[in-house]
Design a protein around this motif. Structure first.
Motif, short mmCIF file in Angstrom:
data_model
loop_
_atom_site.label_atom_id
_atom_site.label_comp_id
_atom_site.label_asym_id
_atom_site.label_seq_id
_atom_site.Cartn_x
_atom_site.Cartn_y
_atom_site.Cartn_z
N PRO A 6 0.83 -1.21 0.00
CA PRO A 6 0.00 0.00 0.00
C PRO A 6 0.86 1.25 0.00
CG PRO A 6 0.05 -0.98 2.18
CD PRO A 6 0.74 -1.96 1.27
N SER A 7 0.26 2.36 -0.38
CA SER A 7 1.01 3.63 -0.44
C SER A 7 1.51 4.07 0.94
CB SER A 7 0.14 4.72 -1.06
OG SER A 7 -1.05 4.89 -0.31
N THR A 8 0.92 3.51 1.99
CA THR A 8 1.34 3.86 3.36
C THR A 8 2.51 3.00 3.86
OG1 THR A 8 -0.36 2.35 4.20
CG2 THR A 8 -0.96 4.67 3.99
N ASP A 9 2.98 2.04 3.06
CA ASP A 9 4.08 1.17 3.48
C ASP A 9 5.30 2.01 3.80
OD1 ASP A 9 6.36 -0.66 3.42
OD2 ASP A 9 4.99 -2.12 2.54
N SER A 10 5.82 1.87 5.04
CA SER A 10 6.90 2.73 5.51
C SER A 10 8.24 2.47 4.83
CB SER A 10 7.07 2.56 7.02
OG SER A 10 7.43 1.22 7.35
N ARG A 11 8.34 1.40 4.07
CA ARG A 11 9.62 1.09 3.41
C ARG A 11 9.80 1.87 2.11
NH1 ARG A 11 8.62 -5.16 2.78
NH2 ARG A 11 6.65 -4.23 2.09
N PHE A 12 8.70 2.38 1.55
CA PHE A 12 8.75 2.98 0.22
C PHE A 12 8.10 4.36 0.21
CE2 PHE A 12 8.00 -1.66 -0.25
CZ PHE A 12 9.23 -2.02 -0.79
N GLU A 13 8.45 5.12 -0.81
CA GLU A 13 7.73 6.34 -1.15
C GLU A 13 7.12 6.11 -2.53
OE1 GLU A 13 10.03 9.92 -0.83
OE2 GLU A 13 11.10 9.18 0.94
N GLN A 14 5.80 6.17 -2.61
CA GLN A 14 5.09 5.95 -3.86
C GLN A 14 4.32 7.22 -4.25
OE1 GLN A 14 3.04 2.07 -4.32
NE2 GLN A 14 3.64 1.65 -2.21
N ARG A 15 4.34 7.51 -5.54
CA ARG A 15 3.64 8.69 -6.04
C ARG A 15 2.91 8.35 -7.34
NH1 ARG A 15 4.71 9.97 -1.75
NH2 ARG A 15 5.78 11.80 -0.91
N PRO A 16 1.70 8.92 -7.55
CA PRO A 16 1.02 8.72 -8.84
C PRO A 16 1.87 9.29 -9.98
CG PRO A 16 -0.46 9.69 -7.19
CD PRO A 16 0.93 9.75 -6.62
N LEU A 17 1.87 8.58 -11.10
CA LEU A 17 2.64 9.04 -12.26
C LEU A 17 1.73 9.47 -13.40
CD1 LEU A 17 5.36 9.45 -13.67
CD2 LEU A 17 5.26 7.05 -14.40
N VAL A 18 0.86 8.60 -13.84
CA VAL A 18 -0.01 8.94 -14.98
C VAL A 18 -1.19 7.98 -15.03
CG1 VAL A 18 1.15 7.45 -16.67
CG2 VAL A 18 0.03 9.54 -17.44
N GLU A 19 -2.29 8.48 -15.54
CA GLU A 19 -3.45 7.63 -15.84
C GLU A 19 -3.34 7.19 -17.28
OE1 GLU A 19 -8.23 8.26 -16.49
OE2 GLU A 19 -7.29 9.25 -14.77
N ASP A 20 -3.33 5.89 -17.50
CA ASP A 20 -3.13 5.32 -18.83
C ASP A 20 -4.46 4.74 -19.33
OD1 ASP A 20 -1.97 4.34 -21.13
OD2 ASP A 20 -0.98 2.64 -20.16
N PRO A 21 -5.15 5.43 -20.26
CA PRO A 21 -6.45 4.93 -20.74
C PRO A 21 -6.32 3.57 -21.41
CG PRO A 21 -6.09 7.21 -21.41
CD PRO A 21 -4.78 6.70 -20.89
N ILE A 22 -7.40 2.80 -21.33
CA ILE A 22 -7.45 1.49 -21.96
C ILE A 22 -8.22 1.58 -23.28
CG2 ILE A 22 -8.20 -0.90 -21.71
CD1 ILE A 22 -6.01 -0.12 -19.77
N ASP A 23 -7.63 1.05 -24.34
CA ASP A 23 -8.27 1.02 -25.65
C ASP A 23 -8.73 -0.40 -25.98
OD1 ASP A 23 -7.75 3.73 -26.12
OD2 ASP A 23 -5.78 3.28 -26.99
N LEU A 24 -9.70 -0.48 -26.87
CA LEU A 24 -10.11 -1.75 -27.44
C LEU A 24 -9.26 -2.04 -28.66
CD1 LEU A 24 -12.19 -4.11 -27.69
CD2 LEU A 24 -13.56 -2.56 -29.11
N LEU A 25 -8.81 -3.27 -28.82
CA LEU A 25 -8.03 -3.68 -29.99
C LEU A 25 -8.88 -4.67 -30.78
CD1 LEU A 25 -5.15 -3.15 -31.14
CD2 LEU A 25 -4.50 -5.37 -30.17
N VAL A 26 -9.19 -4.30 -32.04
CA VAL A 26 -10.02 -5.16 -32.90
C VAL A 26 -9.36 -5.33 -34.26
CG1 VAL A 26 -12.17 -4.48 -31.75
CG2 VAL A 26 -11.39 -3.21 -33.77
N ARG A 27 -9.81 -6.31 -34.98
CA ARG A 27 -9.29 -6.54 -36.33
C ARG A 27 -9.77 -5.45 -37.28
NH1 ARG A 27 -10.33 -11.97 -40.06
NH2 ARG A 27 -8.74 -11.52 -41.63
N ALA A 28 -8.89 -5.00 -38.15
CA ALA A 28 -9.28 -4.03 -39.17
C ALA A 28 -10.41 -4.63 -40.01
CB ALA A 28 -8.09 -3.69 -40.06
N GLY A 29 -11.45 -3.84 -40.27
CA GLY A 29 -12.60 -4.32 -41.00
C GLY A 29 -13.73 -4.78 -40.11
N ASP A 30 -13.45 -5.03 -38.83
CA ASP A 30 -14.51 -5.36 -37.88
C ASP A 30 -15.44 -4.15 -37.75
OD1 ASP A 30 -15.78 -5.42 -35.11
OD2 ASP A 30 -14.77 -7.36 -35.11
N PRO A 31 -16.75 -4.35 -37.65
CA PRO A 31 -17.66 -3.21 -37.49
C PRO A 31 -17.27 -2.28 -36.35
CG PRO A 31 -18.90 -5.20 -37.92
CD PRO A 31 -17.48 -5.62 -37.74
#
Length: 299
Positions: free
Chosen positions: A153-178
């Motif tokens: 967890p971000s509260t773990d005393s052994r580490f310092e963690q920080r948000p970096l970026v939100e990475d959107p999720i895309d759909l991957l489909v075959r070309a020609g698919d509707p």
């Protein structure tokens, strides 16, 4: 400067077993047990207590573990101060990241750190869970991970963690698919599709399952693929659809199309940085973190 046996104790706590700690440290289980026995004798306490067929940390070991976290954090602050006074990158800087970060972000960061500080930089590709173990053992100094429920967890005393970026999720489909002609698609509309995803227990599997569950359905898995290259080949052959993070680089040889997803919220994964607590002011680490933020924002 810090007794290596304390590192062994930390890894036993991290992995939960002597065997697991030995694997992470490239030791034998007997060597791990021996080191903790000798440390316990020197302190006059038992550090491991038999619990059924396994062992657990004694109350004395837990106190030692808590104080070790404080000790390591203070040592990291001292190392950072020494490096700043010496105006040096501090030797080799090790960057760890999961596959997408290792290809999309870390090369640019490594080049910048080397150019600005003259430091040697090493990149290690590793799953998110392993990244934190690499930080603990000193085999990595900066890690880029995907936020997962299995990580510290971000509260773990052994580490310092920080948000970096939100990475959107895309759909991957075959070309020609509707679906390929759509400007965007709600994930809930894909409940009846055949899916290509990573194996159970892997980060990408959890990512897809969580996204689909949030959209109200359980995906029907047609094929398992661990690499984006393999997944794109299967999608291009018309064998199913897949989800792919925006940062992931898909080979252009396959007849596939990315389609943005929308929803409330839109599916995304969240990248974080992790370092050992106390090390943030080290010149090499500070430069790498700054370069990571800029590289992530640019993409």
């Amino acid at each position: 400067m810090i007794d290596r046996r304390l590192q062994v104790l930390r890894m036993v706590a991290q992995r939960g077993t002597v065997t697991g700690a030995a694997e992470a440290l490239s030791y034998t289980p007997s060597a791990v047990s021996q080191q903790l026995r000798t440390l316990g004798r020197e302190l006059g306490v038992d550090l491991l207590v038999h619990d059924g067929r396994g062992v657990r940390l004694s109350p004395a070991a837990q106190v030692l573990l808590d104080r070790t976290d404080e000790l390591v954090s203070r040592w990291e602050e001292i190392r950072a101060e020494v490096a700043r006074v010496a105006e040096t990158g501090g030797g080799v800087l090790r960057l760890a990241g999961f596959s997408t970060a290792a290809s999309a972000l870390l090369p640019e960061v490594a080049a910048r750190v080397h150019a600005e500080l003259g430091a040697e930089v090493q990149i290690v590709e590793a799953d998110p869970e392993e990244c934190f173990e690499l930080l603990l053992t000193g085999r990595a100094d900066v890690a880029v991970v995907v936020a997962l429920s299995t990580l510290p967890p971000s509260t773990d005393s052994r580490f310092e963690q920080r948000p970096l970026v939100e990475d959107p999720i895309d759909l991957l489909v075959r070309a020609g698919d509707p679906l390929a002609s759509r400007e965007s698609v709600p994930l809930r509309d894909l409940a009846g599709e055949r899916w290509i995803m990573d194996r159970p227990g892997r980060p990408y599997h959890e990512l897809l399952q969580t996204a689909c569950t949030g959209a109200g359905f359980t995906p029907t898995v047609a094929h398992y693929a661990a690499e984006w290259d393999t997944g794109a080949a299967l999608v291009g052959a018309g064998l199913g659809i897949a989800l792919v993070p925006r940062l992931a680089q898909i080979p252009t040889a396959y007849p596939v199309v990315r389609v943005p997803l929308h929803g409330d919220p839109a599916p995304a994964r969240y990248l974080r940085t992790g370092i050992r607590r106390g090390s943030a002011d080290h010149p090499g680490i500070a430069t790498a973190l700054g370069a990571l933020r800029e590289a992530a924002a640019a993409r």
